[in-house]
Design a protein around this motif. Structure first.
Motif, mmCIF file in Angstrom:
data_model
loop_
_atom_site.group_PDB
_atom_site.id
_atom_site.type_symbol
_atom_site.label_atom_id
_atom_site.label_comp_id
_atom_site.label_asym_id
_atom_site.label_seq_id
_atom_site.Cartn_x
_atom_site.Cartn_y
_atom_site.Cartn_z
ATOM 1 N N GLU A 131 0.830 -1.206 0.000
ATOM 2 C CA GLU A 131 0.000 0.000 0.000
ATOM 3 C C GLU A 131 0.862 1.253 0.000
ATOM 4 O OE1 GLU A 131 -2.271 0.440 3.851
ATOM 5 O OE2 GLU A 131 -1.250 -1.470 4.213
ATOM 6 N N GLY A 177 7.025 2.066 1.262
ATOM 7 C CA GLY A 177 8.458 2.143 0.992
ATOM 8 C C GLY A 177 8.875 1.614 -0.363
ATOM 9 N N LYS A 178 7.933 1.428 -1.257
ATOM 10 C CA LYS A 178 8.261 0.860 -2.573
ATOM 11 C C LYS A 178 9.201 1.775 -3.356
ATOM 12 C CE LYS A 178 3.948 0.844 -3.892
ATOM 13 N NZ LYS A 178 3.276 1.472 -2.752
ATOM 14 N N THR A 205 10.986 4.176 -2.276
ATOM 15 C CA THR A 205 12.257 4.318 -1.577
ATOM 16 C C THR A 205 13.163 3.136 -1.885
ATOM 17 O OG1 THR A 205 11.047 5.451 0.152
ATOM 18 C CG2 THR A 205 13.276 4.773 0.674
ATOM 19 N N GLU A 238 5.751 2.584 -10.487
ATOM 20 C CA GLU A 238 4.356 2.895 -10.821
ATOM 21 C C GLU A 238 4.261 3.684 -12.109
ATOM 22 O OE1 GLU A 238 1.819 3.677 -7.632
ATOM 23 O OE2 GLU A 238 3.358 3.432 -6.100
HETATM 24 N N1 LIG Z 1 13.203 11.914 1.596
HETATM 25 C C1 LIG Z 1 12.482 11.391 2.586
HETATM 26 N N2 LIG Z 1 12.664 11.820 3.864
HETATM 27 C C2 LIG Z 1 11.943 11.330 4.871
HETATM 28 N N3 LIG Z 1 10.995 10.385 4.728
HETATM 29 C C3 LIG Z 1 10.750 9.915 3.493
HETATM 30 C C4 LIG Z 1 11.473 10.412 2.358
HETATM 31 N N4 LIG Z 1 11.012 9.783 1.253
HETATM 32 C C5 LIG Z 1 10.047 8.926 1.691
HETATM 33 N N5 LIG Z 1 9.892 8.996 3.024
HETATM 34 C C6 LIG Z 1 8.977 8.221 3.848
HETATM 35 O O1 LIG Z 1 9.240 6.884 3.624
HETATM 36 C C7 LIG Z 1 8.039 6.148 3.554
HETATM 37 C C8 LIG Z 1 8.001 5.398 2.230
HETATM 38 O O2 LIG Z 1 7.820 6.323 1.173
HETATM 39 P P1 LIG Z 1 7.728 5.819 -0.333
HETATM 40 O O3 LIG Z 1 7.726 7.020 -1.198
HETATM 41 O O4 LIG Z 1 8.812 4.844 -0.580
HETATM 42 O O5 LIG Z 1 6.322 5.100 -0.378
HETATM 43 P P2 LIG Z 1 5.644 4.331 -1.581
HETATM 44 O O6 LIG Z 1 5.501 2.966 -1.139
HETATM 45 O O7 LIG Z 1 6.395 4.598 -2.808
HETATM 46 O O8 LIG Z 1 4.240 5.013 -1.626
HETATM 47 P P3 LIG Z 1 3.357 5.377 -2.922
HETATM 48 O O9 LIG Z 1 2.687 4.134 -3.343
HETATM 49 O O10 LIG Z 1 2.382 6.349 -2.363
HETATM 50 O O11 LIG Z 1 4.278 5.925 -3.910
HETATM 51 C C9 LIG Z 1 6.903 7.127 3.707
HETATM 52 O O12 LIG Z 1 6.460 7.065 5.038
HETATM 53 C C10 LIG Z 1 7.549 8.442 3.440
HETATM 54 O O13 LIG Z 1 6.924 9.425 4.243
#
Ligand SMILES: Nc1ncnc2c1ncn2[C@@H]1O[C@H](COP(=O)(O)OP(=O)(O)OP(=O)(O)O)[C@@H](O)[C@H]1O
Ligand SMILES: [Mg+2]
Lengths: 567, 351, 335
Positions: free
Chosen positions: B53, B57-58, B60, B184
Motif C-alpha cells: 500500500e 516504501g516501494k 524508496t 508505478e
Molecule cells: N526523503 C524522505 N525523507 C523522509 N521520509 C521519506 C522520504 N522519502 C520517503 N519517506 C517516507 O518513507 C516512507 C516510504 O515512502 P515511499 O515514497 O517509498 O512510499 P511508496 O511505497 O512509494 O508510496 P506510494 O505508493 O504512495 O508511492 C513514507 O512514510 C515516506 O513518508
C-alpha cells in the motif's frame, strides 16, 4: 593653460612684486568639503551659506569684512567715508571708486556699468533676489564716470555698507548676466553655476549639489596670488564625515561647518592632523518667552495675540526665575564644546556693540525659588508645581527636531521642574517650524506655546535691523498672516523710541551705546528673550593648509587668495 | 537455491532510514525506516513485481537500489558490482546499466528542456556519438516508444500524461540499460493508456532482454506483467512468491488481505472469495511495532508476533514469507513437510 | 507576447497619471516649505518675493498641470531639440529645481552615471556574491557553510547601511588608510592609475551595498534551489548519470533562476533610485543623494519628478520581470 597662467603669474610676481614670497599657482590643489553641497554659485538667488561661501571664491563685492568685522576694500581703491568724501555729509549717498586696471577672469575690464547692472539685477521685482534687503532704501545707482559709482539713498543712511559689501552682495558681470534679469534669472543655469568673477579662482566645472572645480584666475588683481593652482569644493555627507576627511583621513584641507558632538571634536583634534577653528558671529541660541496667551481655549485668531496677555509669563519674576534656573555652561559643554560659549546677549558681537551682560552665567536655583516664592508663586497643593490665583506654572516648551535641542530641552526641563515649574516638551520638524506656513499651528511665528527655542543672528556687523525686529508692530498676528519677527509680541514704547533714535544716530560710539541698551532691554531688564549659547561655526583645516583666518563677518573663505600649502 | 550466475540483481539486508531531526539545534531524534532489512534477487530477463500500500516504501526501495538515495546499510549487487559501495565516478559510469521510470511523468522531466535534450543528455554524457548519430538515436528511441519524431523540440508541458511517460521510458532506454526500475509507471495514466504503456514495456523487454523491478499497487497489472511478486508492508518484504502461486494462494496474512481486494477474473473463485478488511491504520515507519510490523492489524496475530520480528525465509519451492505462522522451527504452526490449510488456521484464530 | 506587452503598457498610462497626481498631492501636502531653508536674517517681504519667483505660491492644481505639461511636453521637446537642433520648446520653462534653479533633468542627467556605476556595480557584485552562496548553501543545506551563510545574510539584512558604512570608513579609511571616504565625481578615468583610483573610491560604497543586496538575493537563491533540489527531475538527471556539476548547475540552477531573475529585475528600479544613505555617507552624487537633498530643502519639483520617475521605472520593470518570466519558463505564455 594652467602652466601658462602659472608662468605668467610667476613672471608678473617677479616683475612687479619682488617682495612677494609666494607665486601664483605653485601650491597645487586645495580641497574643501562642505557637509551641504553647493547648489548654485549666485548669492542673489540663494540664501544658503554654502552657496554664498563657494561663490565668494569667484565673485567679489566692492568691499568685505575682515576677521575683526572691519571693512576691507576689495574691488575699490579705498573705503568711502565722510572724511575722504566718499560719503556725502548728509549721509544720503556713497561713491565707490573701482581699482584701476581691474579685469574680469575672462580678461574684460570691470567698469561702473557692472556695478549698476548688479543693482538692477537684484532690485528687479520679478527676480526673487534673496539679498533684496541689502538694497533697501536705494534711490538710484549711477556712474559718475567709468570707474566710479554713486549710490543715492532715499534718506540719510547711517550704514551705507550693505549693497555691494560682503560676500552676500558680489558684483556680477553685466556681459554675462544681461539676459538674466527678472523672471529670466532662475533660467540662466550656466551663468548661475559658472559666474565670471574677479576673485582668486574661476569655475571650471560645476555639478549641482556636488562639486565645484576651480582654477586660479589668471587675471586676479594680485599677480602673486592665489598660491594654489586649483581648488575644489566637494559637498554632501554630514558634519562628522567632513570633519573626519580633514582631521582623520587627511583627504581634504578645509571643512566648513563641522559641528559635531564635543567628545568627537576632542578625539579628532587629538589625532594631531588638523585643527578646529571657530567663527563666532552673532548666532545666539535662545529661549523666547511668549508674552501673549497661547491657550487653546481661546478662539482661533485670538490665540497668541496681543489681545490676551500671558497668564504667568507676563510676570517678569517668572521669566527671570526661569532664566536663573538655567546652567548655560553645562548646556554649552553638552551641545557645542568649542563651537559655543555661554551668553546673556542677543547682540553678542562685534565687540563694540556687545553689552557686558554676564549676570545670567551662574545658575541660581535657590535664588529662582526664592524669587518665585516672594512673587507669590507657591506650591499650595503639594504637587510640586507652583501656582498663584489658580494659575499653575505649567509650560509648553517647543523647539525643532535636532539632537542638541532635545538635549537642551531635557536639561532645562529638569532645572525648571526643580524650581517648581511643570514643563511639557514639544519638538517640531524644522521645515514646518521655520516654514512660515500660515495654515500650520506649529510655526515659530504662530508660537502656540509658552516658550520656544531656536537660534537667530543678524547679517553683517550692524545690529540695527535685527533690533528693529522687537518693535511692537513686528509681532506676527492674524492681521499680517503671521508674518513678523517679534515672536514674543514684546511691546515697549520706550524700546520703539530708542530704535528710532538708533536709526537717526550716526556717531559710532552713540550707536554702540544705544545698541547695548536695546540689547539689555529685551534680555536682562525684561527676560523676554533668554539667551543661552553664543554659537560659532566650527570649521576644520589640516595642518598642511596655511593662511586660514576664520571670519564670522563675511565668507569664511574671504582670504582664500592668501591660503598656501605648508611645506 | 537458484544459481547465482543468472541473478542480475542481488539485494541483501538493504536498509534505507531517513534521519529525523528535531528541536532548535536539529538533533538526530530518530529514523523513518522507509526500507528495513530487505533482501531479494532478480534474475536476468525477469520482471519482479513489487506491491504494497501507499507509503510502505516501494519507491524508496527502488531509488535506494539505484543509489538515488544513499542506503543506510546493505548490499545491492547489480550486474556483478555492489552499487551501494561504488564511488561517485564509478557509480556514474555504472548508471547506464540501471535506469528508472518514475512514478510522476510530469515532475520527473525538467520543464526547461526539450524532449530531444532530455533524451539526448545522457548520450552526450556517456557515449561518444556525433551530433548526427545522437539525433538518429533519439529518433530511434522515440520510434521505439511510439512518439512522433515531430515532437523532438517540444517541451514536457506540451505533452499528454501518456506521452510524457513514453518520454520517461525512452529516456531510460537511451543508454541500453540492463535493469529498469519502473516506479508505478502507469499510476498517473488513465486505464486505456495504462495498457498501452504496459504492453510497450513488455515489448521492449522481449526485444531488449530487459530486467524489471515493476512497482505498482495495481495488483492486476502486476499479475499481468510480473514473473514473481514481492509484497511489502511497512518497509519490509512480507512475501515473495512466483506470480501464479501468490495469486492462487497467498501465504502471508497481509498478502492475503491485499489480494482479497483484487477483482477475481475467475467467477467460481470470485464467489468463494471473501474480502478481508484490515482494521486500523498503517503504523508510522518512524515508529514501527516492536514485533512483526503487521502485528497491529493482523487477523491472525498471536503472542510471538508481538515480541519477535519474523524474517523472510523459504517455505515451499521458490516461495518466501516472513510470518511466524510458517516458521519451521515452531512445531505448533505446522511441520516443514506440510503447510497448514489457511482456512483451518483462519478458523483457529476466529474461535 | 507583443500584444501582451502593448496592452500592459497602455494600461500603465492611466495608472501612472493617477500615481503622478497622488505623488504631487502627497509631496505638496507634506509639512514643510521652501521658506524654511531661507535664513531668518532675510526679511519676510524678501522671502515672499523669493517664493513668488519660484512659483511656489500658485495653487496646487495649477502647479500640477504646469508640471504635467513640463514633464510630458517641454522636457521631451527639449530632448528632441537637443538631438535634431529643432526648436520645439520655444522658450518654455523646463522643470527647474527650486534649490539650484537648474533644470531637474540636467541634475538627473549629471547624477545617473554615478548612481549607475556605483549602485549598479554594487548590485552586480551583490548578485555575484549571492549566487554561489545561495547555490552552495542549498546544495549543502544545514552544513556549516550554510549556517554561516545564513548568519551573514541575517547580518546583511539587519545591519543598516549607515552603520556598516561608518564601520567600513573607520576600518578602511581611518585605521588602515587605504580607501578615500569621499567620492570624487570629477575623476575622469583616462589611464590605468585613474582607473585604480576609481576602483578605490568605489570600493567602500559598493561593498556596503553589495552586502545588503547579497543578503537578500542569496536567500532567494537558496530557497529557490532547495525547492527544485527535491524535484523528481533532479533525480532523473542523477539517474541519467550526469555529474553533480551538471545536475546542480544545469538542471537545478536553471530552474531555480526563474524566480530569482524576476526578483533581480524587480530590484533594478532601486538601482536608479540610488541608495540614499550610502550615497550620502560616501559623497557619491547619485540620485539617492539628490532625492534626500531635495527633500531636506523642500525642493518640490525635484522630489516630484524623481518620485514619478521611480514610479515609471517600477511599472516598467514589473512588466520586464513578467516578460522575462515568460521567456525563461517555457510553461508560461502570454497572449
Ligand atoms: N526523503 C524522505 N525523507 C523522509 N521520509 C521519506 C522520504 N522519502 C520517503 N519517506 C517516507 O518513507 C516512507 C516510504 O515512502 P515511499 O515514497 O517509498 O512510499 P511508496 O511505497 O512509494 O508510496 P506510494 O505508493 O504512495 O508511492 C513514507 O512514510 C515516506 O513518508
Ligand atoms: Mg511511490
Amino acid at each position: 593653460m594652467n602652466l601658462k597662467s602659472a608662468l605668467l603669474g610667476a613672471v608678473c610676481a617677479f616683475a612687479m612684486a619682488p617682495a612677494a614670497f609666494a607665486e601664483r599657482g605653485t601650491d597645487g590643489e586645495v580641497k574643501l568639503t562642505f557637509p551641504q553641497a553647493v547648489s548654485i554659485m549666485n548669492p542673489y538667488l540663494s540664501s544658503g551659506t554654502k552657496d554664498i561661501f563657494a561663490a565668494s571664491m569667484v565673485i567679489e563685492p566692492l568691499a568685505g569684512f575682515d576677521d575683526t568685522g572691519a571693512l576691507v576694500a576689495k574691488l575699490v581703491s579705498e573705503i568711502p567715508s565722510v572724511a575722504n568724501g566718499g560719503i556725502s555729509e548728509d549721509l544720503t549717498s556713497i561713491t565707490w571708486k573701482l581699482l584701476p586696471g581691474l579685469l574680469w577672469a575672462d580678461g574684460s575690464p570691470v567698469t561702473a556699468a557692472d556695478v549698476i547692472f548688479t543693482g538692477q539685477y537684484c532690485m528687479d521685482p520679478a527676480g526673487g533676489c534673496a539679498q533684496l534687503s541689502k538694497f533697501d532704501g536705494i534711490k538710484s545707482i549711477e556712474a559718475v564716470d567709468d570707474m566710479s559709482v554713486k549710490i543715492t539713498f532715499n534718506g540719510p543712511k547711517p550704514n551705507p555698507f550693505t549693497a555691494f559689501v560682503g560676500s552676500t552682495s558680489p558684483i556680477l558681470q553685466k556681459a554675462q548676466f544681461e539676459a538674466c534679469l527678472g523672471a529670466a534669472a532662475p533660467t540662466c543655469t550656466d551663468q548661475n553655476s559658472m559666474p565670471i568673477g574677479t576673485g582668486p579662482f574661476k569655475v571650471t566645472g560645476f555639478t549641482v549639489n556636488d562639486t565645484v572645480s576651480m582654477e586660479a584666475n589668471a587675471n586676479y588683481r594680485d599677480p602673486a596670488k592665489p598660491a594654489f593652482a586649483a581648488a575644489v569644493i566637494k559637498g554632501g555627507g554630514d558634519a562628522e564625515g567632513s570633519a573626519r576627511a580633514v582631521m582623520s583621513t587627511g583627504e581634504f584641507d578645509y571643512a566648513w561647518n563641522t559641528q559635531i558632538p564635543p567628545d568627537s571634536q576632542a578625539a579628532m583634534a587629538a589625532e594631531g592632523k588638523g585643527v578646529f577653528v571657530v567663527a563666532f558671529g552673532t548666532l545666539i541660541e535662545r529661549l523666547e518667552m511668549n508674552m501673549t496667551n497661547p491657550s487653546a481655549d481661546l478662539p482661533e485668531g485670538e490665540r497668541s495675540t496681543t489681545k490676551h496677555p500671558h497668564p504667568f509669563l507676563s510676570d517678569i519674576n517668572v521669566r527671570k526665575a526661569l532664566s536663573m534656573a538655567i546652567d548655560r555652561h553645562t548646556l554649552t559643554e553638552v551641545g557645542y564644546g568649542a563651537g559655543g560659549t555661554p551668553s546673556c546677549n542677543i547682540v553678542p558681537a562685534p565687540a563694540l556693540y556687545a553689552s557686558d551682560n554676564t549676570g545670567c552665567l551662574t545658575q541660581d536655583i535657590e535664588g529662582a525659588k526664592a524669587l518665585l516664592e516672594t512673587a507669590g508663586w507657591v506650591d499650595t497643593d503639594g504637587d510640586g508645581i507652583r501656582e498663584k490665583d489658580g494659575k499653575k506654572l505649567s509650560i509648553l516648551y517647543q523647539s525643532t527636531v535636532n539632537p542638541i535641542r532635545q538635549d537642551f530641552q531635557a536639561l532645562i526641563k529638569d532645572w525648571w521642574t526643580e524650581i517648581g515649574v511643570e514643563t511639557e516638551l514639544k519638538a517640531i520638524d524644522p521645515s514646518v517650524f521655520f516654514g512660515g506656513d500660515a495654515g500650520s499651528p506649529d510655526t515659530f511665528q504662530k508660537f502656540y506655546a509658552d516658550v520656544e527655542m531656536y537660534a537667530n543672528n543678524f547679517d553683517g556687523t550692524d545690529p540695527e535691523a535685527y533690533l528693529t525686529q522687537y518693535k511692537c508692530d513686528k509681532a506676527p498676528s492674524p492681521e499680517n498672516q503671521w508674518q513678523g519677527e517679534n515672536m514674543n509680541r514684546f511691546c515697549d514704547p520706550a524700546y520703539d523710541a530708542m530704535v528710532a533714535e538708533l536709526s537717526g544716530t550716526r556717531d559710532e560710539a552713540k550707536r554702540a551705546e544705544l545698541t547695548k541698551k536695546l540689547n539689555d532691554m529685551v534680555t536682562k531688564d525684561s527676560f523676554v528673550v533668554v539667551p543661552l549659547v553664543h554659537r560659532g561655526t566650527l570649521s576644520a583645516h589640516s595642518n598642511a593648509l596655511g593662511g586660514v583666518k576664520i571670519n564670522a563677518w563675511d565668507s569664511e573663505l574671504w582670504n582664500v587668495a592668501d591660503w598656501f600649502r605648508v611645506k | 537455491m537458484r544459481e547465482a550466475v543468472s541473478d542480475l540483481v542481488q539485494v541483501d539486508g538493504l536498509k534505507m532510514y531517513f534521519p529525523v531531526y528535531s528541536g532548535v539545534l536539529r538533533r538526530h531524534s530518530g529514523d523513518i525506516k522507509a526500507v528495513d532489512d530487505v533482501s531479494f534477487t532478480i534474475r536476468a530477463g525477469e520482471t519482479l513485481g513489487l506491491v504494497g500500500e501507499s507509503g510502505c516504501g516501494k519507491s524508496t526501495l527502488g531509488r535506494a537500489l539505484l543509489r538515488l538515495y544513499e542506503p543506510t546499510a546493505g548490499r545491492v549487487v547489480i550486474d556483478g558490482e555492489d552499487v551501494a559501495l561504488l564511488r561517485t565516478e564509478a557509480l556514474r559510469k555504472k548508471r547506464p546499466t540501471m535506469q528508472m521510470v518514475f512514478q510522476d511523468p510530469q515532475a520527473s522531466l525538467n520543464p526547461r528542456m526539450s524532449l530531444s535534450s532530455i533524451i539526448g543528455e545522457p548520450l552526450v554524457e556517456h557515449t561518444a556519438l556525433s551530433t548526427a548519430q545522437r539525433q538518429e538515436r533519439i529518433y530511434e528511441l522515440m520510434d521505439q516508444v511510439g512518439l512522433n519524431r515531430r515532437f523532438a523540440n517540444r517541451f514536457p508541458h506540451e505533452f499528454s500524461g501518456g506521452q510524457r511517460q513514453r518520454i520517461g521510458i525512452a529516456r531510460a532506454l537511451a543508454l541500453n540499460p540492463k535493469f529498469i526500475v519502473c516506479d508505478e509507471p502507469i499510476a498517473a495514466l488513465d486505464v486505456s493508456i495504462q495498457a498501452q504503456v504496459v504492453n510497450l514495456l513488455e515489448d521492449l523487454q522481449d526485444k531488449l532482454g530487459l530486467t524489471y523491478l515493476f512497482i505498482s499497487h495495481d495488483l492486476s497489472m502486476v499479475r499481468h506483467i510480473a514473473d514473481r511478486v514481492a509484497v511489502m508492508y511497512l518497509g519490509r518484504i512480507v512475501e515473495l512468491s512466483p506470480r501464479d502461486d501468490l495469486y492462487a494462494r497467498p501465504l502471508h496474512p497481509y498478502a492475503e488481505a491485499l489480494l482479497s481486494a483484487v477483482n477475481e477474473p475467475d467467477p467460481v473463485r470470485a464467489r468463494t472469495r471473501q474480502r478481508i478488511l484490515l482494521k486500523g491504520d498503517l503504523p508510522s515507519p518512524a515508529n514501527p511495532p516492536k514485533g512483526c510490523n503487521f502485528c497491529t492489524r493482523c487477523p491472525k496475530v498471536f503472542a510471538r508476533c508481538l515480541s519477535e520480528k519474523p524474517s523472510l525465509f523459504q517455505v515451499e519451492g521458490g516461495r518466501q514469507v516472513a510470518c511466524h505462522l510458517y516458521d519451521p522451527a515452531k512445531p505448533s504452526a505446522g511441520s516443514t513437510g506440510g503447510f497448514p490449510h489457511p482456512k483451518h488456521l483462519q478458523q483457529g484464530v476466529s474461535e | 507576447m507583443l500584444t501582451f506587452t502593448l496592452r500592459r503598457l497602455l494600461l500603465a498610462i492611466p495608472t501612472l497619471l493617477f500615481i503622478s497626481l497622488i505623488i504631487f498631492l502627497l509631496v505638496d501636502l507634506a509639512p514643510g516649505s521652501p521658506m524654511s531653508e531661507i535664513p531668518l536674517t532675510v526679511p519676510p517681504e524678501v522671502r515672499k518675493k523669493m517664493i513668488e519667483a519660484l512659483g511656489a505660491d500658485q495653487p496646487v492644481f495649477v502647479r500640477y498641470i504646469l508640471w504635467l505639461r513640463q514633464f510630458f511636453w517641454v522636457e521631451p521637446a527639449n530632448l528632441i531639440d537637443g538631438w535634431f537642433g529643432t526648436n520645439l520648446v520655444g522658450g518654455e520653462q523646463r522643470i527647474l529645481s527650486w534649490q539650484s534653479r537648474s533644470p531637474v533633468f540636467t541634475v538627473i542627467g549629471q547624477r545617473i552615471p554615478q548612481t549607475l556605476t556605483v549602485i549598479g556595480t554594487a548590485y552586480l557584485v551583490g548578485i555575484a556574491i549571492a549566487m554561489p552562496i545561495g547555490i552552495y548553501s542549498a546544495y549543502r543545506q544545514y552544513s556549516v557553510f550554510d549556517q554561516i551563510g545564513t548568519l551573514i545574510a541575517m547580518i546583511g539584512f539587519s545591519v543598516p547601511t549607515f552603520f556598516s558604512g561608518t564601520l567600513f570608513i573607520i576600518v578602511f579609511a581611518v585605521w588602515l588608510p587605504w580607501l578615500p571616504t569621499k567620492y570624487d565625481t570629477t575623476l575622469a578615468v583616462t589611464d590605468w592609475s585613474s582607473f585604480l583610483q576609481q576602483l578605490r573610491q568605489m570600493a567602500m560604497p559598493v561593498m556596503v551595498l553589495a552586502l545588503a543586496n547579497a543578503a537578500a538575493i542569496s536567500r532567494y537563491m537558496r530557497s529557490s534551489m532547495l525547492e527544485n533540489m527535491g524535484q523528481d527531475y533532479v533525480r532523473t538527471a542523477r539517474a541519467k548519470g550526469m555529474t553533480e556539476r551538471v545536475v546542480v548547475l544545469k538542471h537545478v540552477l536553471r530552474n531555480s533562476l526563474i524566480p530569482v531573475v524576476t526578483v533581480i529585475a524587480l530590484g533594478i528600479p532601486s538601482i536608479f533610485g540610488g541608495a540614499i544613505i550610502t550615497e550620502n555617507l560616501f559623497g557619491v552624487n547619485g540620485i539617492g543623494a539628490a532625492l534626500i537633498g531635495a527633500i531636506h530643502a523642500n525642493d518640490l519639483p525635484m522630489v516630484q519628478t524623481l518620485a514619478f520617475i521611480f514610479a515609471v521605472l517600477i511599472v516598467v520593470f514589473n512588466l520586464i520581470a513578467d516578460i522575462l518570466y515568460g521567456l525563461l519558463d517555457p510553461r508560461i505564455r502570454y497572449e
